[in-house]
Each structure stands twice: as C-alpha cells, then as structure tokens.
Write a protein that holds these residues in place. Structure first.
Motif, PDB file in Angstrom:
ATOM      1  N   ILE A  12      12.007 -12.830  17.926  1.00 48.74           N
ATOM      2  CA  ILE A  12      12.598 -12.697  19.259  1.00 48.74           C
ATOM      3  C   ILE A  12      11.778 -11.753  20.136  1.00 48.74           C
ATOM      4  CG2 ILE A  12      14.601 -11.793  20.511  1.00 48.74           C
ATOM      5  CD1 ILE A  12      16.326 -12.911  18.186  1.00 48.74           C
ATOM      6  N   PHE A  13      11.394 -10.591  19.602  1.00 47.41           N
ATOM      7  CA  PHE A  13      10.761  -9.580  20.435  1.00 47.41           C
ATOM      8  C   PHE A  13       9.231  -9.617  20.440  1.00 47.41           C
ATOM      9  CE2 PHE A  13      14.943  -7.659  19.518  1.00 47.41           C
ATOM     10  CZ  PHE A  13      15.403  -7.609  20.823  1.00 47.41           C
ATOM     11  N   ALA A  40       3.021 -18.770  28.077  1.00 50.42           N
ATOM     12  CA  ALA A  40       4.420 -18.497  27.733  1.00 50.42           C
ATOM     13  C   ALA A  40       4.888 -19.318  26.532  1.00 50.42           C
ATOM     14  CB  ALA A  40       5.312 -18.786  28.928  1.00 50.42           C
ATOM     15  N   ILE A  41       4.080 -20.237  26.074  1.00 51.84           N
ATOM     16  CA  ILE A  41       4.504 -21.159  25.015  1.00 51.84           C
ATOM     17  C   ILE A  41       4.848 -20.437  23.707  1.00 51.84           C
ATOM     18  CG2 ILE A  41       3.781 -23.128  23.600  1.00 51.84           C
ATOM     19  CD1 ILE A  41       2.173 -24.051  26.084  1.00 51.84           C
ATOM     20  N   PRO A  42       3.984 -19.558  23.164  1.00 52.85           N
ATOM     21  CA  PRO A  42       4.354 -18.870  21.922  1.00 52.85           C
ATOM     22  C   PRO A  42       5.591 -17.984  22.072  1.00 52.85           C
ATOM     23  CG  PRO A  42       2.007 -18.684  22.282  1.00 52.85           C
ATOM     24  CD  PRO A  42       2.593 -19.251  23.535  1.00 52.85           C
ATOM     25  N   ALA A  43       5.791 -17.405  23.237  1.00 49.72           N
ATOM     26  CA  ALA A  43       6.970 -16.553  23.446  1.00 49.72           C
ATOM     27  C   ALA A  43       8.246 -17.383  23.367  1.00 49.72           C
ATOM     28  CB  ALA A  43       6.874 -15.846  24.795  1.00 49.72           C
ATOM     29  N   ILE A  44       8.227 -18.545  23.968  1.00 54.04           N
ATOM     30  CA  ILE A  44       9.408 -19.419  23.945  1.00 54.04           C
ATOM     31  C   ILE A  44       9.669 -19.914  22.525  1.00 54.04           C
ATOM     32  CG2 ILE A  44      10.324 -21.633  24.757  1.00 54.04           C
ATOM     33  CD1 ILE A  44       8.701 -21.096  27.371  1.00 54.04           C
ATOM     34  N   ILE A  45       8.619 -20.382  21.861  1.00 58.08           N
ATOM     35  CA  ILE A  45       8.770 -20.888  20.501  1.00 58.08           C
ATOM     36  C   ILE A  45       9.184 -19.763  19.552  1.00 58.08           C
ATOM     37  CG2 ILE A  45       7.571 -21.946  18.554  1.00 58.08           C
ATOM     38  CD1 ILE A  45       5.840 -23.428  20.611  1.00 58.08           C
ATOM     39  N   GLY A  46       8.586 -18.588  19.711  1.00 61.65           N
ATOM     40  CA  GLY A  46       8.940 -17.446  18.876  1.00 61.65           C
ATOM     41  C   GLY A  46      10.393 -17.038  19.048  1.00 61.65           C
ATOM     42  N   PHE A  47      10.881 -17.067  20.287  1.00 57.51           N
ATOM     43  CA  PHE A  47      12.283 -16.737  20.539  1.00 57.51           C
ATOM     44  C   PHE A  47      13.205 -17.743  19.849  1.00 57.51           C
ATOM     45  CE2 PHE A  47      16.214 -17.048  22.974  1.00 57.51           C
ATOM     46  CZ  PHE A  47      16.623 -15.719  22.980  1.00 57.51           C
ATOM     47  N   ILE A  48      12.891 -19.023  19.979  1.00 59.73           N
ATOM     48  CA  ILE A  48      13.707 -20.072  19.353  1.00 59.73           C
ATOM     49  C   ILE A  48      13.671 -19.932  17.832  1.00 59.73           C
ATOM     50  CG2 ILE A  48      13.882 -22.561  18.979  1.00 59.73           C
ATOM     51  CD1 ILE A  48      12.871 -22.868  21.910  1.00 59.73           C
ATOM     52  N   GLU A  49      12.491 -19.678  17.275  1.00 63.14           N
ATOM     53  CA  GLU A  49      12.388 -19.503  15.822  1.00 63.14           C
ATOM     54  C   GLU A  49      13.147 -18.270  15.362  1.00 63.14           C
ATOM     55  OE1 GLU A  49       8.167 -21.587  14.652  1.00 63.14           O
ATOM     56  OE2 GLU A  49       8.157 -19.486  15.226  1.00 63.14           O
ATOM     57  N   GLY A  50      13.059 -17.189  16.115  1.00 62.19           N
ATOM     58  CA  GLY A  50      13.783 -15.971  15.753  1.00 62.19           C
ATOM     59  C   GLY A  50      15.284 -16.188  15.710  1.00 62.19           C
TER      60      GLY A  50
END
Length: 68
Positions: A12-13, A40-50
């Motif tokens: 998430i962070f 912004a793509i890894p941030a969005i995917i990382g948030f969803i995965e988190g």
C-alpha cells in the motif's frame, strides 16, 4: 514465514517502488516495479496488491507466499 500485514502495508505505502515484491522474494518483479516507478502504474497495482494481501486468509497467503 512472511508476514501478511507487513506485505500488505509495504504494498500500500511503498508499492510504487516494488518493496513488497522484494519482501516476498520476487526480486525480478520488484525490479520491474522499480524501473517504472516514475509512472503511476506500479503505485496503483501495488495498492491493489497490498489490499488483496490484507483481505486474503492467512492460510492462502502462506500457501502462496510463505515458502520463499
């Protein structure tokens, strides 16, 4: 044994840098996230995965990520 809470919060962070992937023992995927951290793509995917890590049952998370 990997911590579901730690992986979720890292996703998430710090998901835009792929820190959660490095933590889970997937350095190639982590490097891919790091290479595209300027978008912004890894941030969005990382948030969803988190969030998905936190919503998974402990058994499913450990079966998928705990043995690494």
């Amino acid at each position: 044994m990997k911590s579901k809470l730690a992986a979720g919060l890292l996703g998430i962070f710090l998901g835009d840098f792929g820190v959660h992937k490095f933590y889970l023992g997937k350095p190639k995927t982590g490097l891919l996230y790091l290479a595209f951290c300027w978008t912004a793509i890894p941030a969005i995917i990382g948030f969803i995965e988190g969030v998905s890590y936190l919503l998974q049952s402990e058994e499913k998370f450990q079966a998928t990520h705990g043995k690494r």
